[in-house]
Design an enzyme around this catalytic site. Structure first.
Site, PDB file in Angstrom:
ATOM      1  N   SER A 106      -6.177  16.293  -3.832  1.00  0.00           N
ATOM      2  CA  SER A 106      -5.574  17.336  -4.407  1.00  0.00           C
ATOM      3  C   SER A 106      -3.870  16.215  -4.844  1.00  0.00           C
ATOM      4  O   SER A 106      -3.734  16.605  -6.041  1.00  0.00           O
ATOM      5  CB  SER A 106      -4.659  18.783  -3.459  1.00  0.00           C
ATOM      6  OG  SER A 106      -6.130  19.256  -2.891  1.00  0.00           O
TER       7      SER A 106
ATOM      8  N   PRO B  45     -12.753   8.733  -5.682  1.00  0.00           N
ATOM      9  CA  PRO B  45     -11.606   8.470  -6.774  1.00  0.00           C
ATOM     10  C   PRO B  45     -10.480   6.942  -6.694  1.00  0.00           C
ATOM     11  O   PRO B  45      -9.493   6.033  -7.142  1.00  0.00           O
ATOM     12  CB  PRO B  45     -11.158   8.687  -8.291  1.00  0.00           C
ATOM     13  CG  PRO B  45     -11.020   9.599  -6.811  1.00  0.00           C
ATOM     14  CD  PRO B  45     -11.654  10.266  -6.105  1.00  0.00           C
ATOM     15  N   PHE B  46     -10.182   7.057  -5.340  1.00  0.00           N
ATOM     16  CA  PHE B  46      -8.934   6.175  -4.844  1.00  0.00           C
ATOM     17  C   PHE B  46      -9.198   5.255  -3.655  1.00  0.00           C
ATOM     18  O   PHE B  46     -10.586   5.558  -2.797  1.00  0.00           O
ATOM     19  CB  PHE B  46      -7.994   7.454  -3.884  1.00  0.00           C
ATOM     20  CG  PHE B  46      -7.156   7.936  -5.074  1.00  0.00           C
ATOM     21  CD1 PHE B  46      -6.560   7.052  -5.921  1.00  0.00           C
ATOM     22  CD2 PHE B  46      -7.053   9.334  -5.560  1.00  0.00           C
ATOM     23  CE1 PHE B  46      -5.674   7.771  -7.503  1.00  0.00           C
ATOM     24  CE2 PHE B  46      -6.975   9.654  -6.598  1.00  0.00           C
ATOM     25  CZ  PHE B  46      -5.840   8.745  -7.925  1.00  0.00           C
TER      26      PHE B  46
ATOM     27  N   GLU C  14      -4.321   9.840   2.274  1.00  0.00           N
ATOM     28  CA  GLU C  14      -3.830  11.022   3.556  1.00  0.00           C
ATOM     29  C   GLU C  14      -3.544  11.798   3.555  1.00  0.00           C
ATOM     30  O   GLU C  14      -2.608  12.251   4.686  1.00  0.00           O
ATOM     31  CB  GLU C  14      -2.237  10.247   3.434  1.00  0.00           C
ATOM     32  CG  GLU C  14      -1.154  10.945   2.340  1.00  0.00           C
ATOM     33  CD  GLU C  14      -1.173   9.960   0.787  1.00  0.00           C
ATOM     34  OE1 GLU C  14      -2.352   9.658   0.550  1.00  0.00           O
ATOM     35  OE2 GLU C  14      -0.135  10.168   0.380  1.00  0.00           O
TER      36      GLU C  14
ATOM     37  N   HIS D 182      -2.459   1.618   5.877  1.00  0.00           N
ATOM     38  CA  HIS D 182      -2.259   2.455   4.840  1.00  0.00           C
ATOM     39  C   HIS D 182      -1.651   3.856   4.636  1.00  0.00           C
ATOM     40  O   HIS D 182      -0.652   4.601   4.998  1.00  0.00           O
ATOM     41  CB  HIS D 182      -2.309   1.982   3.419  1.00  0.00           C
ATOM     42  CG  HIS D 182      -1.460   2.645   1.828  1.00  0.00           C
ATOM     43  ND1 HIS D 182      -0.113   1.896   1.695  1.00  0.00           N
ATOM     44  CD2 HIS D 182      -1.685   3.951   1.507  1.00  0.00           C
ATOM     45  CE1 HIS D 182       0.323   2.965   0.962  1.00  0.00           C
ATOM     46  NE2 HIS D 182      -0.559   4.415   0.670  1.00  0.00           N
ATOM     47  N   GLU D 183      -2.915   4.180   5.139  1.00  0.00           N
ATOM     48  CA  GLU D 183      -3.401   5.847   4.900  1.00  0.00           C
ATOM     49  C   GLU D 183      -2.387   6.364   6.044  1.00  0.00           C
ATOM     50  O   GLU D 183      -1.848   7.771   6.151  1.00  0.00           O
ATOM     51  CB  GLU D 183      -5.079   6.084   4.906  1.00  0.00           C
ATOM     52  CG  GLU D 183      -5.227   5.965   3.645  1.00  0.00           C
ATOM     53  CD  GLU D 183      -4.419   5.800   2.680  1.00  0.00           C
ATOM     54  OE1 GLU D 183      -3.697   7.198   2.517  1.00  0.00           O
ATOM     55  OE2 GLU D 183      -4.686   5.041   1.102  1.00  0.00           O
TER      56      GLU D 183
ATOM     57  N   HIS E  57       1.388   6.468   6.493  1.00  0.00           N
ATOM     58  CA  HIS E  57       1.223   7.910   5.925  1.00  0.00           C
ATOM     59  C   HIS E  57       2.347   8.825   6.805  1.00  0.00           C
ATOM     60  O   HIS E  57       2.618  10.111   6.252  1.00  0.00           O
ATOM     61  CB  HIS E  57       0.922   8.133   4.461  1.00  0.00           C
ATOM     62  CG  HIS E  57       0.833   7.877   3.191  1.00  0.00           C
ATOM     63  ND1 HIS E  57       1.822   8.258   2.574  1.00  0.00           N
ATOM     64  CD2 HIS E  57      -0.320   7.234   2.180  1.00  0.00           C
ATOM     65  CE1 HIS E  57       1.821   7.216   1.671  1.00  0.00           C
ATOM     66  NE2 HIS E  57      -0.111   7.118   1.158  1.00  0.00           N
TER      67      HIS E  57
ATOM     68  N   GLU F 144       5.292   6.059  -1.359  1.00  0.00           N
ATOM     69  CA  GLU F 144       4.295   4.829  -1.003  1.00  0.00           C
ATOM     70  C   GLU F 144       5.073   3.349  -0.954  1.00  0.00           C
ATOM     71  O   GLU F 144       4.358   2.426  -0.935  1.00  0.00           O
ATOM     72  CB  GLU F 144       3.584   5.030  -2.641  1.00  0.00           C
ATOM     73  CG  GLU F 144       2.465   6.067  -2.960  1.00  0.00           C
ATOM     74  CD  GLU F 144       1.926   6.280  -2.166  1.00  0.00           C
ATOM     75  OE1 GLU F 144       1.091   5.147  -1.318  1.00  0.00           O
ATOM     76  OE2 GLU F 144       0.822   7.379  -1.841  1.00  0.00           O
TER      77      GLU F 144
ATOM     78  N   ASP G 151      -1.580  11.420 -13.197  1.00  0.00           N
ATOM     79  CA  ASP G 151      -2.624  10.040 -12.990  1.00  0.00           C
ATOM     80  C   ASP G 151      -2.520   9.431 -13.053  1.00  0.00           C
ATOM     81  O   ASP G 151      -2.946   8.246 -12.580  1.00  0.00           O
ATOM     82  CB  ASP G 151      -4.114  10.990 -12.778  1.00  0.00           C
ATOM     83  CG  ASP G 151      -3.997  12.089 -11.729  1.00  0.00           C
ATOM     84  OD1 ASP G 151      -3.730  12.190 -11.189  1.00  0.00           O
ATOM     85  OD2 ASP G 151      -5.041  13.440 -12.318  1.00  0.00           O
TER      86      ASP G 151
ATOM     87  N   TYR H 243       4.430   1.409  -5.105  1.00  0.00           N
ATOM     88  CA  TYR H 243       3.928   0.398  -3.968  1.00  0.00           C
ATOM     89  C   TYR H 243       5.265  -0.652  -3.788  1.00  0.00           C
ATOM     90  O   TYR H 243       4.875  -1.050  -2.493  1.00  0.00           O
ATOM     91  CB  TYR H 243       2.885  -0.015  -4.434  1.00  0.00           C
ATOM     92  CG  TYR H 243       1.630   1.758  -3.931  1.00  0.00           C
ATOM     93  CD1 TYR H 243       1.720   2.441  -5.701  1.00  0.00           C
ATOM     94  CD2 TYR H 243       0.403   2.003  -3.180  1.00  0.00           C
ATOM     95  CE1 TYR H 243       0.707   3.789  -5.822  1.00  0.00           C
ATOM     96  CE2 TYR H 243       0.389   2.847  -2.815  1.00  0.00           C
ATOM     97  CZ  TYR H 243       0.357   3.457  -4.398  1.00  0.00           C
ATOM     98  OH  TYR H 243      -0.670   5.044  -4.577  1.00  0.00           O
TER      99      TYR H 243
ATOM    100  N   ARG I 203     -11.462   4.127  -8.927  1.00  0.00           N
ATOM    101  CA  ARG I 203     -10.282   3.513 -10.696  1.00  0.00           C
ATOM    102  C   ARG I 203     -10.102   2.857 -10.582  1.00  0.00           C
ATOM    103  O   ARG I 203     -10.485   1.637 -11.027  1.00  0.00           O
ATOM    104  CB  ARG I 203      -9.643   4.863 -10.190  1.00  0.00           C
ATOM    105  CG  ARG I 203      -8.968   4.298 -12.012  1.00  0.00           C
ATOM    106  CD  ARG I 203      -8.600   5.737 -12.052  1.00  0.00           C
ATOM    107  NE  ARG I 203      -6.649   6.126 -11.277  1.00  0.00           N
ATOM    108  CZ  ARG I 203      -5.869   6.814 -11.584  1.00  0.00           C
ATOM    109  NH1 ARG I 203      -5.544   7.958 -12.408  1.00  0.00           N
ATOM    110  NH2 ARG I 203      -4.676   6.449 -10.839  1.00  0.00           N
TER     111      ARG I 203
HETATM  112  N1  BES Z   1      -1.219   8.997  -1.799  1.00  0.00           N
HETATM  113  C1  BES Z   1      -2.456   7.587  -2.220  1.00  0.00           C
HETATM  114  C2  BES Z   1      -3.497   7.713  -3.363  1.00  0.00           C
HETATM  115  C3  BES Z   1      -2.547   8.230  -4.851  1.00  0.00           C
HETATM  116  C4  BES Z   1      -1.264   8.422  -5.396  1.00  0.00           C
HETATM  117  C5  BES Z   1      -3.780   9.884  -5.406  1.00  0.00           C
HETATM  118  C6  BES Z   1      -0.910   8.799  -5.810  1.00  0.00           C
HETATM  119  C7  BES Z   1      -3.376  10.388  -6.142  1.00  0.00           C
HETATM  120  C8  BES Z   1      -1.882  10.359  -6.363  1.00  0.00           C
HETATM  121  C9  BES Z   1      -3.180   6.991  -1.193  1.00  0.00           C
HETATM  122  O1  BES Z   1      -2.522   6.459  -0.327  1.00  0.00           O
HETATM  123  C10 BES Z   1      -2.907   5.451  -1.708  1.00  0.00           C
HETATM  124  O2  BES Z   1      -2.398   5.126  -2.216  1.00  0.00           O
HETATM  125  N2  BES Z   1      -4.094   4.674  -2.033  1.00  0.00           N
HETATM  126  C11 BES Z   1      -4.310   3.733  -2.503  1.00  0.00           C
HETATM  127  C12 BES Z   1      -4.789   2.594  -0.899  1.00  0.00           C
HETATM  128  C13 BES Z   1      -3.703   1.257  -1.231  1.00  0.00           C
HETATM  129  C14 BES Z   1      -3.375   0.417   0.626  1.00  0.00           C
HETATM  130  C15 BES Z   1      -3.088   1.097  -1.987  1.00  0.00           C
HETATM  131  C16 BES Z   1      -5.211   3.452  -3.227  1.00  0.00           C
HETATM  132  O3  BES Z   1      -6.280   4.855  -3.011  1.00  0.00           O
HETATM  133  O4  BES Z   1      -6.406   1.974  -3.556  1.00  0.00           O
HETATM  134 ZN    ZN Z   2      -0.608   5.077  -0.279  1.00  0.00          ZN
END
Ligand code: BES
Ligand code: ZN
Length: 624
Positions: free
Chosen positions: A160, A286-287, A291, A315-316, A319, A338, A394, A402, A577
């Site tokens: 989402s 895709p990620f 979280e 990380h998750e 959150h 982030e 996106d 981050y 991705r």
């Molecule tokens: N909440 C994010 C993923 C996200 C961010 C989805 C923005 C859609 C829009 C998640 O917590 C995240 O940051 N994932 C990272 C992992 C991380 C260890 C940096 C990822 O998917 O690479």
């Molecule tokens: Zn994150």
């Protein structure tokens, strides 16, 4: 040199939104990615009743929105939708009767979807929307059995964040609104359904499931997944959901999850969401992770056998404090989610695995941030981002939120010392728990709770440099890693021709050291160097995505064509991705590489998530 300003004035300088609250400048809280009008009415509770239909790739049923009206004059409810078919809208009046309401769908915007306007003669307490999703809903992925580990059952999951909840539920799709929810989900009896809610480890699999999420959450944390999923515990309150063939390796890899929860609790206060489970998705996720409360969604690509990539879990999990408890009110303040989370992640890694690993990860992150910022417009390099309503969130995801965000918090930690900074963060999470806030509110809290008590530790000008100026402030301290010094020396010996690849002392290297080794390589290797590295280290046949994500682009730039069959396989097997994009980017730099990328993408696309597809398509469409 600038003269020091009094505190109040300088806060206004840091955050122009404070000073500029005129009629035409919307407050920083305002979310330009949503049609909703939360100052007039907000959703307080959501009741979903949905059928998950794999044949039609469709969710259909109803959403009951319990509303709290804020503006007595309001007679309209504006909701976000994307590609939803709305069959009927009803309002429940005080006498318990349902009345049909007028509604209209606005024009479709490629990024925002369609505004749903519901008109009413009086303010209804509950509005029921009967609807169905589209097979191509941007927030859902429907997988054929062939795309799962078990190959027998279909699979479906949602993603989402940032603004895709609207493609599977009509709602106020903004992180500024929080609500509780219940759900009744029906699907095939041999499949298990899970949500970002109270999943019962011992739920009987019968195709009929009910969920409750008692804590108010924003829409981007709505999540659902259905598939051949089984549960194994890690501890009393933590466990893994995965396909039967994956669950045991996942439990082993993520065995430290309970320790991570306890570490974070000691630092920042109790875990407030009861259970913490992981859901391991198929490789098209895709990620790296998402979280979703009580149930983080996790890519299988971090299961590499030696726990070296479990900082993703840190990380998750982090959150659960930064993001899920204290939430950015709109996506321009995403660093509040982030950046805080990346900082907390690093603290968890340090406590559980030691400073060697936390330092190595920090160095890798900062290296990536510098590389990315070189190509980035200055206005995008700030933490408190300007409103960019035309930008698809996106495609707006960068390391600034981050890594620069985490670096800012490390800076504060260094200046105030952990003895002051740790309790400050703990009280921040507590003070703003279950609220959505903006950067101005954080700065105000920082000023009153930390800076006022230690006035000499940082200046307002330094804060401004972090929050509103591009780049990394010159006064920031860069991360260092002694283990990387050894890696850098090994690389240099190899590049200078003093040692062959096989002579380097790499036996004890973990993923991070390999990443460092590859990231420090020149743009292009000679044919001989590429062959030597590959023969000694079998990089092309590695199954570690973090290594391949660096090795494959290097082979592409170096004209090492031997890697191409493995590249084709990698890009078709994995849809994460971050792992696939660098290789596509390297390929499109030459006409021949671009043709190869096109051909591979054609084959990979049916298995990609819409988010990954969109990124690859945007890259392929770019003019050279
Ligand atoms: N909440 C994010 C993923 C996200 C961010 C989805 C923005 C859609 C829009 C998640 O917590 C995240 O940051 N994932 C990272 C992992 C991380 C260890 C940096 C990822 O998917 O690479
Ligand atoms: Zn994150």
């Amino acid at each position: 040199m600038r003269v020091l300003l009094p505190l109040a004035l300088s806060i206004a300088m840091i955050l122009p939104a404070f000073a500029a609250k005129t009629h035409d400048a919307p407050p920083r809280h305002h979310d330009e990615h949503s049609w909703a009008e939360p100052d007039k009415v907000v959703i307080r509770d959501l009741g979903l009743d949905l059928r998950v239909d794999f044949g039609k790739k469709q969710l259909r049923g109803s959403a009951d929105l319990a509303l709290t009206w804020k503006d007595p004059a309001a007679r309209e409810l504006l909701l976000d939708t994307r590609d939803l078919s709305i069959a009927k809208v009803l309002g429940k009046s005080g006498d318990g009767n349902w009345r049909r309401l007028q509604f209209s769908l606005g024009e479709r915007d490629a990024i925002f979807g369609q505004k749903l306007t519901i008109r009413m003669k009086r303010q209804y307490d509950i509005v029921r929307i009967r609807y169905a999703t589209a097979p191509e809903a941007s927030g859902l992925q429907w997988l054929e059995p062939s795309m799962t580990a078990g190959k027998k059952h279909p699979f479906m999951f949602s993603q989402s964040q940032a603004i895709h909840a609207r493609s599977w539920v009509p709602l106020q799709d903004t992180p500024g609104v929080r609500y509780t929810y219940s759900a009744h989900i029906e699907t095939d009896p041999e499949l298990m359904a899970l949500m970002s809610a109270d999943n019962a480890p011992d739920a009987s699999r019968d195709g009929d499931y009910v969920f409750r999420m008692q804590q108010p959450i924003p829409s981007y944390l709505m999540a659902i997944s259905v598939g051949d999923l089984v549960f194994r515990p890690i501890s009393e309150r933590a466990g893994v959901w995965a396909e039967p063939g994956t669950v045991d390796v996942a439990v082993k890899e993520f065995a430290d999850t309970e320790r991570m929860i306890q570490t974070t609790e000691q630092l920042y206060g109790p875990y407030r969401w009861e259970r913490y489970d992981l859901l391991i998705l198929p490789p098209s996720f895709p990620f790296g992770g998402m979280e979703n409360p009580r149930l983080s969604f996790i890519t299988p690509t971090v299961i590499v056998g030696d726990k070296s990539l479990t900082s993703l879990i840190a990380h998750e999990l982090a959150h659960s404090w930064s993001g899920n408890l204290v939430t950015n009110a709109s996506w321009k303040d995403m660093w509040l989610n982030e950046g805080f989370t990346s900082y907390v992640e690093n603290r968890i890694v340090e406590a559980v695995y030691g400073t060697d690993l936390s330092q190595m990860e920090n160095v890798i992150s900062q290296f990536g941030l510098h590389a990315e910022m070189q190509e980035m417009a200055e206005e995008r390099q700030v933490l408190a981002l300007p409103a960019l309503p035309g930008v698809d969130p996106d495609e707006a995801l960068t390391d600034v939120a981050y890594i620069k965000g985490a670096w800012f918090l490390e800076f504060l930690e260094q200046r105030f010392g952990r003895e002051a900074f740790d309790p400050f963060l703990r009280s921040y999470f507590n003070h703003f728990a279950f609220q959505s806030i903006d950067t101005a509110q954080f700065v105000e809290y920082l000023n009153s709770e930390l800076i006022a008590k230690n006035p000499d530790a940082v200046t307002q000008k330094e804060l401004d440099a972090w929050l509103n100026q591009p780049g990394i402030p010159a006064f920031a301290t860069a991360a260092k890693s002694a283990r990387f010094d050894a890696v850098d020396a090994a690389r240099k010996a190899f590049l200078d021709g003093r040692k062959s690849a096989g002579e380097l002392l790499t036996a004890a290297w973990t993923t991070q050291e390999w990443v460092r080794f590859l990231e420090g390589m020149p743009e292009v290797l000679t044919g001989q160097q590429a062959v030597d590295l590959d023969e000694a280290f079998k990089l092309t046949t590695s199954d570690n995505g973090e290594i391949l994500q660096r090795w494959f682009p290097l082979t592409v730039r170096s004209g090492y064509f031997e890697a191409r069959p493995a590249i084709a396989q990698f890009l078709q097997r994995i849809g994460r991705r971050k792992l696939v994009m660098p290789t596509y980017e390297a390929l499109v730099a030459t006409p021949d590489g671009k043709e190869f990328a096109r051909q591979v993408f054609e084959k990979a696309k049916p298995g990609y998530h819409p988010i990954t597809t969109a990124s690859v398509e945007a890259l392929l469409a770019k003019k050279p």
